[in-house]
Design a protein around this motif. Structure first.
Motif, short mmCIF file in Angstrom:
data_model
loop_
_atom_site.label_atom_id
_atom_site.label_comp_id
_atom_site.label_asym_id
_atom_site.label_seq_id
_atom_site.Cartn_x
_atom_site.Cartn_y
_atom_site.Cartn_z
N ASP A 21 0.83 -1.21 0.00
CA ASP A 21 0.00 0.00 0.00
C ASP A 21 0.87 1.26 0.00
O ASP A 21 0.53 2.25 -0.66
CB ASP A 21 -0.92 0.01 1.23
CG ASP A 21 -1.99 -1.06 1.18
OD1 ASP A 21 -2.21 -1.65 0.10
OD2 ASP A 21 -2.63 -1.31 2.22
N ASP A 27 -5.74 1.96 -8.10
CA ASP A 27 -5.37 0.80 -7.28
C ASP A 27 -5.59 1.10 -5.80
O ASP A 27 -6.06 0.23 -5.04
CB ASP A 27 -3.89 0.44 -7.51
CG ASP A 27 -3.66 -0.19 -8.87
OD1 ASP A 27 -4.64 -0.63 -9.50
OD2 ASP A 27 -2.50 -0.21 -9.33
N ARG A 44 -8.30 -0.92 -3.21
CA ARG A 44 -7.91 -1.51 -1.93
C ARG A 44 -8.63 -0.85 -0.75
O ARG A 44 -8.90 -1.50 0.25
CB ARG A 44 -6.39 -1.38 -1.74
CG ARG A 44 -5.58 -2.18 -2.75
CD ARG A 44 -4.10 -2.17 -2.40
NE ARG A 44 -3.30 -2.86 -3.39
CZ ARG A 44 -2.03 -3.21 -3.22
NH1 ARG A 44 -1.42 -2.93 -2.07
NH2 ARG A 44 -1.36 -3.83 -4.17
#
Length: 237
Positions: free
Chosen positions: A91, A116, A120
């Motif tokens: 992350d 992305d 998440r």
């Protein structure tokens, strides 16, 4: 016999080298902890760089990239971890790539990493980044999609900071989305939609009277409206 002596010396050399390497790692680990304790950013960067040379670690690389990003050294951040899309990126790595590419004026590349991040951890703050970046490249339908999400999911305690004045200021995140919504509305038809965009800006000002960017944008839109009206009033030959 000579071969045996040579082999023994080689083994001893490897052993000494391993000890030296281990000692250096311990030294820079202690140095890293001390630099963190002293809040010495340059010292932390130096320690992590040495540790990554002595004992490469993706986690440490990501941390180093994050520190560069936090210090506004975006090129150094990307030089540290790259900007390729990697499925198993942490992350932190995705955030570093997204923010650094945006800050270096690469909206098209940055969008993929913010997407992305949103996959998440869907939230209004990331949606704002996506809306703003898509607006920059005139992908109005994508910008509008993220604005709709943001307006529906902005919580009262969420804010957005702006820095165009000497003193930075914050406004409610929902007001910030309204501002983007006005810009999208205007960009759909830069002549016919001026009044509609101004109406949205006026509504946003009610909840964020300190929103300087709105006032600047509103003034510019009204100036454009006057110019259009003046041009249309000119007699035609």
């Amino acid at each position: 016999m000579k071969h045996l002596i040579g082999l023994i010396l080689l083994v001893i050399s490897f052993h000494i080298s391993a000890q030296t390497n281990s000692d250096l790692i311990k030294h820079y680990e202690a140095y890293y902890k001390q630099m963190k304790k002293q809040s010495d950013v340059n010292g932390v960067i130096g320690a992590l760089t040495h540790l990554n040379i002595l004992s490469p670690s993706q986690a440490r690389l990501d941390t180093l990239g994050y520190i560069y990003m936090s210090e506004g050294q975006y090129a150094q951040a990307l030089n540290t971890i790259g900007f390729d899309k990697i499925a198993d990126d942490s992350d932190i790595a995705i955030q570093v790539k997204a923010v650094s590419l945006k800050s270096l004026g690469q909206p098209k590349l940055a969008i993929g990493f913010f997407e992305d991040m949103f996959k998440r951890n869907p939230n209004a703050l990331i949606a704002y980044e996506l809306a703003e970046l898509n607006l920059q490249i005139q992908n109005l339908s994508e910008a509008e999609k993220h604005i709709t999400y943001g307006l529906a999911n902005s919580k009262e305690d969420m804010t957005k900071a702006y820095y165009e004045t000497q003193t930075p200021y914050e406004v409610p995140l929902k007001s910030a989305f309204m501002y983007l919504n006005a810009l999208v509305t205007y960009n759909k038809d830069k002549k016919a939609n001026i009044d509609a965009a101004v109406d949205i800006l006026d509504a946003a000002l009610k909840s964020a009277p300190n929103f300087n960017m709105i006032q600047l944008t509103k003034n510019e839109l009204l100036r454009q409206k006057q110019a259009i009206q003046a041009a249309s009033a000119q007699p035609k030959n």
